[in-house]
Design a protein around this motif. Structure first.
Motif, mmCIF file in Angstrom:
data_model
loop_
_atom_site.group_PDB
_atom_site.id
_atom_site.type_symbol
_atom_site.label_atom_id
_atom_site.label_comp_id
_atom_site.label_asym_id
_atom_site.label_seq_id
_atom_site.Cartn_x
_atom_site.Cartn_y
_atom_site.Cartn_z
ATOM 1 N N GLU A 1 1.334 10.184 5.301
ATOM 2 C CA GLU A 1 2.732 9.806 5.085
ATOM 3 C C GLU A 1 3.425 10.757 4.110
ATOM 4 O O GLU A 1 4.612 10.580 3.815
ATOM 5 C CB GLU A 1 2.806 8.377 4.544
ATOM 6 C CG GLU A 1 2.287 7.326 5.513
ATOM 7 C CD GLU A 1 2.220 5.933 4.883
ATOM 8 O OE1 GLU A 1 2.521 5.816 3.671
ATOM 9 O OE2 GLU A 1 1.870 4.975 5.595
ATOM 10 N N ASP B 1 0.817 -1.227 0.000
ATOM 11 C CA ASP B 1 0.000 0.000 0.000
ATOM 12 C C ASP B 1 0.845 1.268 0.000
ATOM 13 O O ASP B 1 0.561 2.226 -0.721
ATOM 14 C CB ASP B 1 -0.931 0.008 1.214
ATOM 15 C CG ASP B 1 -2.073 -0.988 1.086
ATOM 16 O OD1 ASP B 1 -2.260 -1.542 -0.014
ATOM 17 O OD2 ASP B 1 -2.763 -1.216 2.095
ATOM 18 N N SER B 2 1.898 1.309 0.814
ATOM 19 C CA SER B 2 2.699 2.522 0.942
ATOM 20 C C SER B 2 3.528 2.818 -0.296
ATOM 21 O O SER B 2 4.058 3.925 -0.432
ATOM 22 C CB SER B 2 3.620 2.417 2.163
ATOM 23 O OG SER B 2 4.497 1.313 2.026
ATOM 24 N N SER B 3 3.639 1.841 -1.208
ATOM 25 C CA SER B 3 4.438 2.026 -2.421
ATOM 26 C C SER B 3 3.588 2.272 -3.660
ATOM 27 O O SER B 3 4.129 2.448 -4.753
ATOM 28 C CB SER B 3 5.329 0.792 -2.655
ATOM 29 O OG SER B 3 6.211 0.595 -1.580
ATOM 30 N N LYS C 1 -4.346 7.628 4.519
ATOM 31 C CA LYS C 1 -3.099 6.998 4.956
ATOM 32 C C LYS C 1 -1.900 7.576 4.209
ATOM 33 O O LYS C 1 -0.895 7.970 4.810
ATOM 34 C CB LYS C 1 -3.183 5.485 4.724
ATOM 35 C CG LYS C 1 -1.923 4.708 5.086
ATOM 36 C CD LYS C 1 -2.129 3.226 4.842
ATOM 37 C CE LYS C 1 -0.922 2.409 5.297
ATOM 38 N NZ LYS C 1 0.280 2.700 4.485
ATOM 39 N N LEU C 2 -2.002 7.638 2.866
ATOM 40 C CA LEU C 2 -0.880 8.128 2.073
ATOM 41 C C LEU C 2 -0.673 9.630 2.271
ATOM 42 O O LEU C 2 0.456 10.124 2.225
ATOM 43 C CB LEU C 2 -1.102 7.797 0.604
ATOM 44 C CG LEU C 2 -1.067 6.295 0.270
ATOM 45 C CD1 LEU C 2 -1.471 6.056 -1.180
ATOM 46 C CD2 LEU C 2 0.323 5.727 0.536
ATOM 47 N N LYS D 1 2.743 11.055 0.914
ATOM 48 C CA LYS D 1 2.960 10.342 -0.342
ATOM 49 C C LYS D 1 1.807 10.485 -1.342
ATOM 50 O O LYS D 1 1.898 9.982 -2.453
ATOM 51 C CB LYS D 1 3.176 8.849 -0.065
ATOM 52 C CG LYS D 1 4.397 8.534 0.769
ATOM 53 C CD LYS D 1 4.499 7.035 1.030
ATOM 54 C CE LYS D 1 5.724 6.694 1.855
ATOM 55 N NZ LYS D 1 5.817 5.235 2.133
ATOM 56 N N LEU E 1 -6.971 4.526 1.874
ATOM 57 C CA LEU E 1 -5.601 4.748 1.409
ATOM 58 C C LEU E 1 -5.313 6.232 1.178
ATOM 59 O O LEU E 1 -4.179 6.684 1.347
ATOM 60 C CB LEU E 1 -5.351 3.971 0.115
ATOM 61 C CG LEU E 1 -5.156 2.461 0.255
ATOM 62 C CD1 LEU E 1 -5.088 1.800 -1.115
ATOM 63 C CD2 LEU E 1 -3.888 2.169 1.050
#
Length: 295
Positions: free
Chosen positions: A275, A111-113, A271-272, A277, A268
């Motif tokens: 971060e 998910d983070s990528s 979340k992103l 992102k 997401l």
């Protein structure tokens, strides 16, 4: 014969990934060893632990080579310089979801990528901001000639795989999923690649299209292009860059009633963003600048 204790078996099956992946080979080797000793006329002797694992070692020599090849392929992908591309196929909500799934499937991204982002591209109009329709009329993407797209950062060697996923969005006649609903320049079909129609990636677009049924025709995008059924415009990402859309458009449920995605997907965006992102958009946070439910 030497028998493994229950504790040793448990240790083998709960070992790190390398040993877990080798477990079946180890078991096969152990069985082969025992079968050799139990053949007719075979002399039964005391077997040491070293004898058992010597047989195992001789059987599993190929395993490190297989793992090394897999790791080398993964390293090759990591070493590639990523390219920025985008795909447009009607409303960007559903398209983003499909490319998120493609990133997970093709690149094994967590998910983070993930890099798939809803956004705008393909227009000739100039503005400091490119935004969704809003009451303040700030950088309206439609007025600037842009279409809804999904941007990605991917390894060049995997571009054709992502192009195939794009063509799967169209039906056998080249219609978009929302062809009878969302029509017009804002929803036209387009593909953004470095170099546009003269790029080496253009030939990969053609081969990917043919592999998935050869449903579309293609034209070199000139900006502000008209919507045409079963035609995708190939854009040069340098001349027609990608502009990320507002947060409330990211990881959104699809337009159709059967496109309600799990909360884990919808969340997401938050979340992103937390971060750093997600990508920055300086547009009004909703149609009326309220920032809730797209308002």
């Amino acid at each position: 014969l030497y028998y493994l204790s229950k504790e040793e078996v448990i240790n083998m099956t709960t070992a790190p990934t390398f040993f877990t992946s080798c477990y079946c080979l180890l078991a096969t080797a152990l069985i082969a060893h025992c079968q050799g000793l139990s053949s007719p006329g075979a002399k039964v002797t005391q077997v040491s632990r070293r004898d058992v694992f010597r047989t195992i070692a001789s059987t599993s020599l190929a395993v490190p080579a297989v793992l090394t090849t897999t790791m080398s392929n993964a390293q090759a992908l990591d070493d590639e310089e990523l390219i920025d591309v985008y795909f447009g196929c009607g409303c960007f909500w559903h398209v983003q979801h499909e490319f998120v799934e493609a990133e997970k499937k093709i690149l094994n991204r967590e998910d983070s990528s993930l890099t798939a982002r809803a956004g705008y591209a393909g227009g000739l109009g100039s503005s400091d901001k490119v935004c969704y329709h809003n009451a303040m009329n700030v950088g309206d993407y439609g007025s600037l000639g842009h279409a809804e797209v999904v941007g990605l950062r991917i390894p060049p060697s995997k571009f054709e795989d992502f192009a195939k996923e794009y063509f799967k969005l169209f039906d056998d006649k080249g219609n978009r999923p929302d062809q009878n609903g969302d029509r017009g320049t804002e929803y036209r079909s387009l593909i953004g690649i470095p170099g546009g129609s003269k790029s080496p990636y253009a030939s990969k677009i053609i081969s990917a299209s043919q592999a998935v049924g050869d449903k579309l025709d293609f034209a070199a995008g000139k900006g502000n292009d008209k919507d045409a059924r079963a035609v995708s415009f190939i854009m040069d990402t340098e001349k027609f860059p990608f502009f990320v859309a507002e947060q409330y458009h990211q990881f959104h449920d699809g337009f159709n009633l059967n496109e309600n995605y799990p909360n884990s997907y919808n969340n997401l965006a938050t979340k992103l963003a937390s971060e750093g992102k997600l990508g920055e958009s300086e547009c009004p946070k909703g149609t009326f600048g309220i920032g809730v439910l797209g308002l």
